[in-house]
Design a protein around this motif. Sequence first.
Motif, PDB file in Angstrom:
ATOM      1  N   LEU A  20      10.873  36.062 122.655  1.00  0.00           N
ATOM      2  CA  LEU A  20      11.909  35.309 121.951  1.00  0.00           C
ATOM      3  C   LEU A  20      13.243  36.039 121.994  1.00  0.00           C
ATOM      4  O   LEU A  20      13.311  37.249 121.787  1.00  0.00           O
ATOM      5  CB  LEU A  20      11.494  35.104 120.491  1.00  0.00           C
ATOM      6  CG  LEU A  20      12.494  34.349 119.601  1.00  0.00           C
ATOM      7  CD1 LEU A  20      12.617  32.893 120.043  1.00  0.00           C
ATOM      8  CD2 LEU A  20      12.071  34.430 118.136  1.00  0.00           C
ATOM      9  N   GLY A  21      14.310  35.295 122.280  1.00  0.00           N
ATOM     10  CA  GLY A  21      15.667  35.798 122.107  1.00  0.00           C
ATOM     11  C   GLY A  21      16.218  35.208 120.821  1.00  0.00           C
ATOM     12  O   GLY A  21      16.212  33.988 120.638  1.00  0.00           O
ATOM     13  N   ARG A  22      16.693  36.052 119.922  1.00  0.00           N
ATOM     14  CA  ARG A  22      17.062  35.564 118.588  1.00  0.00           C
ATOM     15  C   ARG A  22      18.447  36.042 118.167  1.00  0.00           C
ATOM     16  O   ARG A  22      18.759  37.226 118.250  1.00  0.00           O
ATOM     17  CB  ARG A  22      16.044  36.057 117.562  1.00  0.00           C
ATOM     18  CG  ARG A  22      16.244  35.471 116.170  1.00  0.00           C
ATOM     19  CD  ARG A  22      15.383  36.171 115.143  1.00  0.00           C
ATOM     20  NE  ARG A  22      15.485  35.537 113.835  1.00  0.00           N
ATOM     21  CZ  ARG A  22      15.094  36.102 112.699  1.00  0.00           C
ATOM     22  NH1 ARG A  22      14.575  37.322 112.714  1.00  0.00           N
ATOM     23  NH2 ARG A  22      15.229  35.464 111.554  1.00  0.00           N
ATOM     24  N   ARG A  23      19.259  35.110 117.724  1.00  0.00           N
ATOM     25  CA  ARG A  23      20.528  35.479 117.112  1.00  0.00           C
ATOM     26  C   ARG A  23      20.245  36.112 115.747  1.00  0.00           C
ATOM     27  O   ARG A  23      19.223  35.806 115.123  1.00  0.00           O
ATOM     28  CB  ARG A  23      21.423  34.252 116.943  1.00  0.00           C
ATOM     29  CG  ARG A  23      21.886  33.642 118.266  1.00  0.00           C
ATOM     30  CD  ARG A  23      22.910  32.549 118.028  1.00  0.00           C
ATOM     31  NE  ARG A  23      23.288  31.881 119.264  1.00  0.00           N
ATOM     32  CZ  ARG A  23      24.216  32.325 120.104  1.00  0.00           C
ATOM     33  NH1 ARG A  23      24.844  33.464 119.836  1.00  0.00           N
ATOM     34  NH2 ARG A  23      24.515  31.660 121.199  1.00  0.00           N
ATOM     35  N   PRO A  24      21.120  36.988 115.264  1.00  0.00           N
ATOM     36  CA  PRO A  24      20.881  37.622 113.960  1.00  0.00           C
ATOM     37  C   PRO A  24      20.599  36.590 112.871  1.00  0.00           C
ATOM     38  O   PRO A  24      21.379  35.659 112.669  1.00  0.00           O
ATOM     39  CB  PRO A  24      22.189  38.374 113.700  1.00  0.00           C
ATOM     40  CG  PRO A  24      22.702  38.698 115.069  1.00  0.00           C
ATOM     41  CD  PRO A  24      22.341  37.505 115.911  1.00  0.00           C
ATOM     42  N   HIS A  25      19.460  36.750 112.223  1.00  0.00           N
ATOM     43  CA  HIS A  25      19.028  35.892 111.117  1.00  0.00           C
ATOM     44  C   HIS A  25      18.810  34.436 111.547  1.00  0.00           C
ATOM     45  O   HIS A  25      18.744  33.537 110.701  1.00  0.00           O
ATOM     46  CB  HIS A  25      20.036  35.936 109.958  1.00  0.00           C
ATOM     47  CG  HIS A  25      20.452  37.316 109.563  1.00  0.00           C
ATOM     48  ND1 HIS A  25      19.562  38.228 109.036  1.00  0.00           N
ATOM     49  CD2 HIS A  25      21.649  37.954 109.659  1.00  0.00           C
ATOM     50  CE1 HIS A  25      20.203  39.370 108.800  1.00  0.00           C
ATOM     51  NE2 HIS A  25      21.464  39.232 109.174  1.00  0.00           N
ATOM     52  N   GLY A  26      18.686  34.196 112.843  1.00  0.00           N
ATOM     53  CA  GLY A  26      18.464  32.834 113.320  1.00  0.00           C
ATOM     54  C   GLY A  26      17.047  32.359 113.040  1.00  0.00           C
ATOM     55  O   GLY A  26      16.120  33.156 112.880  1.00  0.00           O
ATOM     56  N   ASN A  27      16.877  31.053 112.985  1.00  0.00           N
ATOM     57  CA  ASN A  27      15.570  30.449 112.734  1.00  0.00           C
ATOM     58  C   ASN A  27      15.040  29.780 113.997  1.00  0.00           C
ATOM     59  O   ASN A  27      15.807  29.416 114.890  1.00  0.00           O
ATOM     60  CB  ASN A  27      15.667  29.408 111.615  1.00  0.00           C
ATOM     61  CG  ASN A  27      16.048  30.029 110.284  1.00  0.00           C
ATOM     62  OD1 ASN A  27      15.540  31.089 109.921  1.00  0.00           O
ATOM     63  ND2 ASN A  27      16.949  29.379 109.557  1.00  0.00           N
ATOM     64  N   LEU A  28      13.732  29.608 114.045  1.00  0.00           N
ATOM     65  CA  LEU A  28      13.138  28.855 115.138  1.00  0.00           C
ATOM     66  C   LEU A  28      13.383  27.366 114.901  1.00  0.00           C
ATOM     67  O   LEU A  28      13.285  26.893 113.762  1.00  0.00           O
ATOM     68  CB  LEU A  28      11.635  29.125 115.219  1.00  0.00           C
ATOM     69  CG  LEU A  28      11.216  30.546 115.603  1.00  0.00           C
ATOM     70  CD1 LEU A  28       9.693  30.663 115.568  1.00  0.00           C
ATOM     71  CD2 LEU A  28      11.736  30.906 116.980  1.00  0.00           C
TER      72      LEU A  28
END
Length: 229
Positions: free
Chosen positions: A27-35
Motif C-alpha cells: 500500500l502507498g498511503r498519504r499521511p493519515h489517509g484512509n482506504l
Amino acid sequence: MKLSAPMGYVKDTLHKHQTKLVPLMGLGRRPHGNLPPIPTADDLEPILKGKAKFDFNEHVADYMFWFLARDERWKRELFLGHGGYTMIYLPPDPETIPPAIPDYPAIREMPVFKHFDADSIWEATYLLGDSFREKSKQVFGKGLEEEPAFDGLTFIIPYWRARDFLNAEADEFAEWFTVFDVFIAESPDDSGILIAAKDDLDLILTEILQRMRQDGMPHPLYEVERKQD
C-alpha cells in the motif's frame, strides 16, 4: 513504484519484465489517509444507470509494487522518469542474505535453471525476511489496524509531498526514519524528486552535483551556466 491504473509504457514494461522484476504489491498511503470504502449498491446504481461515470481511483487505494529483483540500475532505467518511482534505503538485515545455491552440475542442469534466473529469484525470496515489511505497517499503518485488508498488506510506503514534512511533528520524523534511512521519490505534486533522509546528505549531494558539472552531465542549473559561458 506507485501503481494507479498504469497505462502506456509503464504498463507494457511492467508486463514484459514482471517475471524478472518479481513485483510484490503493498500500500502507498498519504499521511493519515484512509482506504477507499467498498462501493455499496447505492453508490453503483447511478453508474449502472449511466447517470454517473465510474472513477477507478475513487474506489481503489494507491498501491505500490516492491520490485524484489536486486538490479537497482536496471529498474531505474525502466521506470524512473514516469512520475511514480520510489527508492528507499534500508539498514542491512542479515535475514535477507541467502545461502548460495550449490553449484553442482546436476542442479544447474535442472529445467528451472534453463528457463528462469533461479539465482535472482532465490535472492528475491530472501528479501521477504526483511523486518522492513512489518515495521512499515506499524509506523505508516496507524489508524488502519481495524481495516479488513490490513492483515493482508505486505508493506506500507508513505506517499509524501514536500508539504507533508512542513506539517509533521518532530516525533513523527523520528519514527518515520526507524523504517528506512533514505527516501527518494518522484513527486508529481512537487514537480520534482523528493529526497528525505535520516542523516544530513548535503555534502554527499553537493559532491554528486560537482561531479555532474565536471562530467558535463545534464542539469537545469548547469545548462543555464553553459549558455551564459
